[in-house]
Design a protein around this motif. Structure first.
Motif, PDB file in Angstrom:
ATOM      1  N   ALA A  39     -12.263  78.193 -46.555  1.00 27.18           N
ATOM      2  CA  ALA A  39     -11.888  76.912 -47.158  1.00 27.18           C
ATOM      3  C   ALA A  39     -12.097  75.794 -46.148  1.00 27.18           C
ATOM      4  CB  ALA A  39     -10.432  76.952 -47.601  1.00 27.18           C
ATOM      5  N   PHE A  40     -11.704  76.106 -44.924  1.00 28.58           N
ATOM      6  CA  PHE A  40     -11.744  75.152 -43.846  1.00 28.58           C
ATOM      7  C   PHE A  40     -13.198  74.803 -43.467  1.00 28.58           C
ATOM      8  CE2 PHE A  40     -11.930  75.499 -39.191  1.00 28.58           C
ATOM      9  CZ  PHE A  40     -11.298  74.336 -38.847  1.00 28.58           C
ATOM     10  N   TYR A  41     -14.059  75.827 -43.313  1.00 25.32           N
ATOM     11  CA  TYR A  41     -15.470  75.553 -43.016  1.00 25.32           C
ATOM     12  C   TYR A  41     -16.150  74.857 -44.186  1.00 25.32           C
ATOM     13  CZ  TYR A  41     -15.374  78.363 -38.805  1.00 25.32           C
ATOM     14  OH  TYR A  41     -15.100  78.842 -37.568  1.00 25.32           O
ATOM     15  N   GLY A  42     -15.770  75.265 -45.400  1.00 22.17           N
ATOM     16  CA  GLY A  42     -16.392  74.677 -46.585  1.00 22.17           C
ATOM     17  C   GLY A  42     -16.145  73.176 -46.650  1.00 22.17           C
ATOM     18  N   LEU A  43     -14.929  72.758 -46.295  1.00 20.26           N
ATOM     19  CA  LEU A  43     -14.605  71.326 -46.352  1.00 20.26           C
ATOM     20  C   LEU A  43     -15.479  70.536 -45.384  1.00 20.26           C
ATOM     21  CD1 LEU A  43     -10.751  70.922 -46.595  1.00 20.26           C
ATOM     22  CD2 LEU A  43     -12.483  70.278 -48.248  1.00 20.26           C
ATOM     23  N   ILE A  44     -15.692  71.085 -44.187  1.00 21.94           N
ATOM     24  CA  ILE A  44     -16.544  70.364 -43.238  1.00 21.94           C
ATOM     25  C   ILE A  44     -18.000  70.430 -43.711  1.00 21.94           C
ATOM     26  CG2 ILE A  44     -17.102  70.061 -40.807  1.00 21.94           C
ATOM     27  CD1 ILE A  44     -14.726  71.736 -40.108  1.00 21.94           C
ATOM     28  N   ALA A  45     -18.392  71.592 -44.226  1.00 23.82           N
ATOM     29  CA  ALA A  45     -19.782  71.770 -44.649  1.00 23.82           C
ATOM     30  C   ALA A  45     -20.159  70.784 -45.751  1.00 23.82           C
ATOM     31  CB  ALA A  45     -20.005  73.203 -45.118  1.00 23.82           C
ATOM     32  N   LEU A  46     -19.160  70.420 -46.611  1.00 24.26           N
ATOM     33  CA  LEU A  46     -19.453  69.466 -47.678  1.00 24.26           C
ATOM     34  C   LEU A  46     -19.992  68.152 -47.102  1.00 24.26           C
ATOM     35  CD1 LEU A  46     -16.555  69.759 -50.236  1.00 24.26           C
ATOM     36  CD2 LEU A  46     -18.968  70.209 -50.588  1.00 24.26           C
ATOM     37  N   GLY A  47     -19.410  67.706 -46.000  1.00 25.35           N
ATOM     38  CA  GLY A  47     -19.860  66.460 -45.387  1.00 25.35           C
ATOM     39  C   GLY A  47     -21.301  66.563 -44.919  1.00 25.35           C
ATOM     40  N   TYR A  48     -21.645  67.703 -44.323  1.00 23.72           N
ATOM     41  CA  TYR A  48     -23.028  67.881 -43.865  1.00 23.72           C
ATOM     42  C   TYR A  48     -23.995  67.861 -45.043  1.00 23.72           C
ATOM     43  CZ  TYR A  48     -21.984  69.237 -39.077  1.00 23.72           C
ATOM     44  OH  TYR A  48     -21.598  69.250 -37.776  1.00 23.72           O
ATOM     45  N   ASP A  75     -17.647  66.061 -34.829  1.00 20.32           N
ATOM     46  CA  ASP A  75     -16.749  65.254 -34.007  1.00 20.32           C
ATOM     47  C   ASP A  75     -15.878  64.346 -34.847  1.00 20.32           C
ATOM     48  OD1 ASP A  75     -17.699  66.036 -31.268  1.00 20.32           O
ATOM     49  OD2 ASP A  75     -19.550  65.550 -32.292  1.00 20.32           O
ATOM     50  N   ILE A  76     -16.359  63.987 -36.041  1.00 24.27           N
ATOM     51  CA  ILE A  76     -15.509  63.256 -36.977  1.00 24.27           C
ATOM     52  C   ILE A  76     -14.316  64.134 -37.364  1.00 24.27           C
ATOM     53  CG2 ILE A  76     -15.407  62.353 -39.331  1.00 24.27           C
ATOM     54  CD1 ILE A  76     -16.870  60.462 -37.635  1.00 24.27           C
ATOM     55  N   TYR A  77     -14.608  65.426 -37.567  1.00 19.43           N
ATOM     56  CA  TYR A  77     -13.529  66.376 -37.867  1.00 19.43           C
ATOM     57  C   TYR A  77     -12.548  66.436 -36.704  1.00 19.43           C
ATOM     58  CZ  TYR A  77     -11.912  71.148 -36.903  1.00 19.43           C
ATOM     59  OH  TYR A  77     -11.196  72.228 -36.493  1.00 19.43           O
ATOM     60  N   MET A  78     -13.093  66.444 -35.479  1.00 19.88           N
ATOM     61  CA  MET A  78     -12.220  66.471 -34.288  1.00 19.88           C
ATOM     62  C   MET A  78     -11.352  65.210 -34.241  1.00 19.88           C
ATOM     63  SD  MET A  78     -12.211  64.974 -31.022  1.00 19.88           S
ATOM     64  CE  MET A  78     -13.891  64.447 -30.765  1.00 19.88           C
ATOM     65  N   VAL A  79     -11.953  64.056 -34.529  1.00 16.11           N
ATOM     66  CA  VAL A  79     -11.187  62.803 -34.573  1.00 16.11           C
ATOM     67  C   VAL A  79     -10.084  62.914 -35.621  1.00 16.11           C
ATOM     68  CG1 VAL A  79     -11.331  60.382 -35.256  1.00 16.11           C
ATOM     69  CG2 VAL A  79     -12.990  61.309 -33.660  1.00 16.11           C
ATOM     70  N   GLY A  80     -10.429  63.524 -36.768  1.00 14.50           N
ATOM     71  CA  GLY A  80      -9.443  63.721 -37.821  1.00 14.50           C
ATOM     72  C   GLY A  80      -8.267  64.555 -37.333  1.00 14.50           C
ATOM     73  N   LEU A 140     -12.932  64.243 -46.095  1.00 14.17           N
ATOM     74  CA  LEU A 140     -12.804  65.698 -46.253  1.00 14.17           C
ATOM     75  C   LEU A 140     -12.682  66.373 -44.887  1.00 14.17           C
ATOM     76  CD1 LEU A 140     -15.344  66.463 -49.125  1.00 14.17           C
ATOM     77  CD2 LEU A 140     -12.876  66.313 -49.245  1.00 14.17           C
ATOM     78  N   ALA A 141     -13.467  65.874 -43.918  1.00 12.14           N
ATOM     79  CA  ALA A 141     -13.386  66.432 -42.572  1.00 12.14           C
ATOM     80  C   ALA A 141     -12.001  66.195 -41.983  1.00 12.14           C
ATOM     81  CB  ALA A 141     -14.451  65.827 -41.676  1.00 12.14           C
ATOM     82  N   ALA A 142     -11.396  65.050 -42.329  1.00  8.64           N
ATOM     83  CA  ALA A 142     -10.051  64.767 -41.825  1.00  8.64           C
ATOM     84  C   ALA A 142      -9.051  65.777 -42.370  1.00  8.64           C
ATOM     85  CB  ALA A 142      -9.630  63.359 -42.220  1.00  8.64           C
ATOM     86  N   VAL A 143      -9.221  66.148 -43.648  1.00  9.50           N
ATOM     87  CA  VAL A 143      -8.329  67.168 -44.213  1.00  9.50           C
ATOM     88  C   VAL A 143      -8.491  68.470 -43.446  1.00  9.50           C
ATOM     89  CG1 VAL A 143      -7.728  68.451 -46.276  1.00  9.50           C
ATOM     90  CG2 VAL A 143      -8.447  66.085 -46.476  1.00  9.50           C
ATOM     91  N   ILE A 178     -13.297  70.690 -29.887  1.00 12.21           N
ATOM     92  CA  ILE A 178     -13.289  71.590 -31.044  1.00 12.21           C
ATOM     93  C   ILE A 178     -14.354  71.226 -32.067  1.00 12.21           C
ATOM     94  CG2 ILE A 178     -10.870  72.317 -30.934  1.00 12.21           C
ATOM     95  CD1 ILE A 178     -10.296  70.194 -33.066  1.00 12.21           C
ATOM     96  N   GLY A 179     -14.797  69.957 -32.052  1.00  4.98           N
ATOM     97  CA  GLY A 179     -15.749  69.531 -33.063  1.00  4.98           C
ATOM     98  C   GLY A 179     -17.086  70.226 -32.964  1.00  4.98           C
TER      99      GLY A 179
END
Lengths: 306, 445
Positions: A18-27, A43-48, A213-216, A232-233
């Motif tokens: 679920a977690f990878y999928g949310l980031i993958a959506l942004g890509y 890195d946006i996810y890391m900022v989140g 989504l990456a922030a979530v 971590i990003g």
């Protein structure tokens, strides 16, 4: 392997997926709409994740005692502020390069990724930031004598939140004028512009949605792992990008499916093999899938016309 | 397309408009600054605490407001002239400028160690820059000539470095035997990786090569028995010059004759610095000479043809996979050579030297240099490797400046510092000109 270990890893894999999928959506959204690999997305996810952690401390200092309320508030704050980061990255580093050679935005994105990482390292320090567990408890299912399945409340929350976001997101893309504009821009930006779609705004909104989504995902990582740092990003980013490619880049259900596959590999690999080589397995599966299905699991094969 | 018009339109904005624009920029900066500049997470024995630094938000907003306003004012008064000049930038020089500049650079590189300011630190930075120039020229074969996006180039560099280190430590092979072996091993791994994945489309190739780079690093980190894991390999023997050793005689008895003894001069560590400097210069020049010659051979022309139009090449009976494979393998073999040299120069290697950031730096050198431009790559290597290395004591701000420079240079010159991407061979002027696709789709310059 007994059934209880199998089910347990299945639940863990689902959470990770679920977690990878949310980031993958942004890509996958960004790739679909402007055809570039948004290297700074990890890195946006890391900022989140950092904004979430700061949010938790801030709200507890402000006297928000209830955990669900705090999570809800942090969710909103993290989505909003991370979205600003996503928007700004697009505006500064990618928009001026639209229409130039293919590699220019990629280099600019790598540069942005380095900037974001080092900015956070400078302003927040390089040390690993721990957060004491906030959501405790869970469900325990008895599967037989000595066989139990543990599903923590947090895992349930992550999966539920992801499914809810996916549903809302699919609705936006399929049914709203915004989604229509997005799909039109994806198919042919020039034509969409001629028909009155504001292409720049549509692309900006794509970045905003991807970043929130990456922030979530960042919030989930903060809660689930309990430790974050400025680096971590990178790993999460390349895994999520692998997930997007695996599922067929440009395809939204593909990104979720790819995320699930990566999550399952990550959770089942250590049961049988050496944990250290887990990332090797992830990329190995990617290569195998691409050899047999060059456009990913759910991607449409590209038809080239001369 | 509209964006082309946007870029060329003269910025005839009123002052009020500029102030409003700067105000918006300041607002965004403040929003960006609120979470990450306004608060700081402090880790202590008591756990995590929050430090409030709210004035920083104002500083950031004020700085961005002033910067944005000054920039747009400057742009308003200077922009037309700058545009005019930079447009004619390439055309003003005679066509053989590249050749002349190239020879001047080579001459400069040859006399560099003898110049008065060339102290050990300067020479070591120059050697490092030359390693990246060589890597850039090697990767340029893959990215610039063949048009394949390789994000894991550092893997082949690592393979070269570890093959020299392991072969010399375990089997006592000398640098000069290991150097070609490292090249061959690099090419071998290039083929091994390239064969299954080179039929993929451009960006898929990018992620697979990125993954390959990570796989190699993970293996180097975890295969303790062979690679000694994160501790790396130390005391790699120094190369010799026709059997003459550059080891310091003060450290213990030499194996064989020392270089200084042979010439009858006192030992100095500078002799070693000179030796490795000229060695990498030779290797780098060999790389570019090879690439330049390849461009004139059928294989090299096939690379460029394939980059320009794969379908046309297929219909002419070329096999894209073998053509791409040759470019990939040759590029990888140069990385292997450079890696071998790197291990010999450092005397110590660990997986830490071969992270993704290295691949990104090399790729950035190629793209910022202007793909296909050999001199551009030298310039970009000086800028991206030489300058940060020289300012190493500013460690904290160095990487931010590095990333920022990548973004800014790309925006300033999207085609690279010296962009030259014309195919080596073209049809004559006249009909060929009219047959080209409309330039609107290309970069506005």
């Amino acid at each position: 392997m007994t059934i209880d270990i199998f089910l347990q890893q299945l639940v863990n894999g689902l959470t990770l997926g679920a977690f990878y999928g949310l980031i993958a959506l942004g890509y996958t959204m960004v790739y679909g709409i402007i055809g570039m690999i948004n290297f700074a997305h990890g890195d946006i996810y890391m900022v989140g994740a950092f904004i979430s952690l700061i949010g938790f401390l801030l709200f507890s200092a402000l006297g928000v005692a209830s955990v669900p309320v705090a999570i809800l508030l942090v969710l909103v704050v993290a989505m909003v502020f991370t979205a600003v980061y996503g928007w700004a990255v697009e505006r500064i580093a990618y928009r001026p390069l639209r229409g130039s050679q293919r590699l220019a935005p990629l280099i600019s994105a790598i540069g942005m990724s380095i900037v974001l990482q080092n900015f956070v390292q400078l302003t927040q320090g390089a040390r690993v930031k721990p957060l004491p567990p906030m959501v405790q408890g869970g469900y325990r299912f008895t599967l037989g004598t000595d066989a139990h399945l543990n599903v923590s409340l947090l895992q349930a929350l992550i999966v539920f939140l992801t499914v809810a976001l996916m549903a809302g997101f699919t609705y936006i893309i399929r049914r709203t004028p915004l989604g229509r504009a997005q799909r039109a821009t994806e198919q042919d930006a020039t034509m969409a512009a001629l028909l009155g779609v504001n292409v720049n705004r549509t692309i900006s909104i794509t970045f905003i949605i991807g970043a929130s989504l990456a922030a979530v995902a960042g919030l989930m990582a903060t809660l689930y792992y309990g430790v974050i740092d400025f680096f971590i990003g990178f790993v999460a980013g390349i895994k999520a990008f692998t997930a997007a490619v695996l599922g067929g880049i440009g395809s939204l259900p593909g990104a979720m499916l790819g995320g699930l596959v990566i999550g399952m590999i990550e959770s089942f690999w250590p049961v049988y093999f050496d944990l250290a080589y887990r990332d090797v397995a992830v990329f190995g599966v990617l290569v195998l899938v691409l050899i047999f299905r060059p456009s990913g699991l759910l991607g449409r094969p590209e038809i080239e016309k001369v | 397309m509209t964006r082309v018009a946007d870029r060329q339109a003269p910025p005839a904005a009123s002052l009020a408009h500029l102030v409003r624009d700067a105000g918006l920029a300041a607002l965004v900066a403040a929003l960006l600054a609120v979470p990450l500049l306004g608060f700081r997470l402090n880790v202590s024995a008591q756990g995590l605490s929050l430090e409030y630094r709210l004035p920083w938000i104002l500083y950031a907003a004020a700085a961005v407001f002033a910067g944005r306003l000054l920039l747009s004012l400057a742009a308003r008064s200077l922009w037309p002239q700058v545009r005019q000049r930079s447009r004619g930038f390439g055309a003003r020089f005679p066509s053989n400028t590249n050749v002349i500049v190239g020879w001047v650079l080579i001459g400069g590189a040859l006399v560099l160690p003898w110049l008065p300011f060339a102290d050990p630190r300067f020479l070591s930075v120059a050697t490092l820059v030359l390693i990246y120039v060589m890597l850039g020229w090697g990767l340029n074969i893959v990215v610039g000539l063949a048009g394949l996006l390789d994000l894991g180039y550092v893997a082949f560099y690592a393979i070269g470095a570890y093959s020299f280190a392991l072969l010399s430590m375990n089997f006592g092979l000398s640098f000069w035997i290991c150097l070609p072996l490292a090249g061959i091993l690099g090419a071998f791994f290039g083929i091994l990786l390239g064969f299954p994945v080179l039929r993929l489309r451009g960006d898929y190739l990018a992620i697979v090569t990125l993954g390959f780079g990570e796989i190699i690093r993970v293996i180097l980190l975890n295969w303790q028995a062979v690679t000694n894991g994160p501790d790396g390999i130390t005391d790699i023997p120094r190369p010799t010059l026709f059997g003459l050793s550059f080891e310091s005689p003060f450290r213990g008895p030499l194996h064989g004759t020392g270089f200084a003894d042979f010439l009858g001069v006192p030992y100095s560590p500078m002799q070693w610095m000179f030796f490795i400097y000229y060695l990498i210069l030779l290797l780098a020049l060999g790389t570019t000479l090879f690439a330049q010659r390849m461009r004139r051979l059928p294989t090299g022309r096939a690379w460029e043809a394939l980059r320009e139009d794969e379908i046309a090449c297929k219909s002419l009976g070329m096999n894209p996979v073998t053509v791409k494979l040759s470019a990939f393998a040759i590029g990888a073999s140069f990385a292997g050579l450079a890696g071998c040299f790197f291990a010999a120069r450092q005397g110590f290697i660990s997986p830490e030297s071969f992270t993704f950031i290295e691949s990104a730096t090399i790729l950035a050198i190629v793209v910022l240099g202007g793909m296909g431009s050999q001199i551009g790559i030298v310039l970009a290597a000086m800028l991206l490797v030489g300058l940060p290395e020289w300012f190493r004591n500013l460690a904290e701000y160095r990487m931010i400046a590095f990333g920022g420079a990548m973004v800014l240079i790309m925006i300033w010159r999207p085609g690279g510092l010296l962009s030259r991407r014309d195919p080596t061979v073209t049809l004559g002027e006249g009909p060929a000109e009219s047959m080209r696709p409309a330039p609107a789709a290309e970069s506005p310059r």
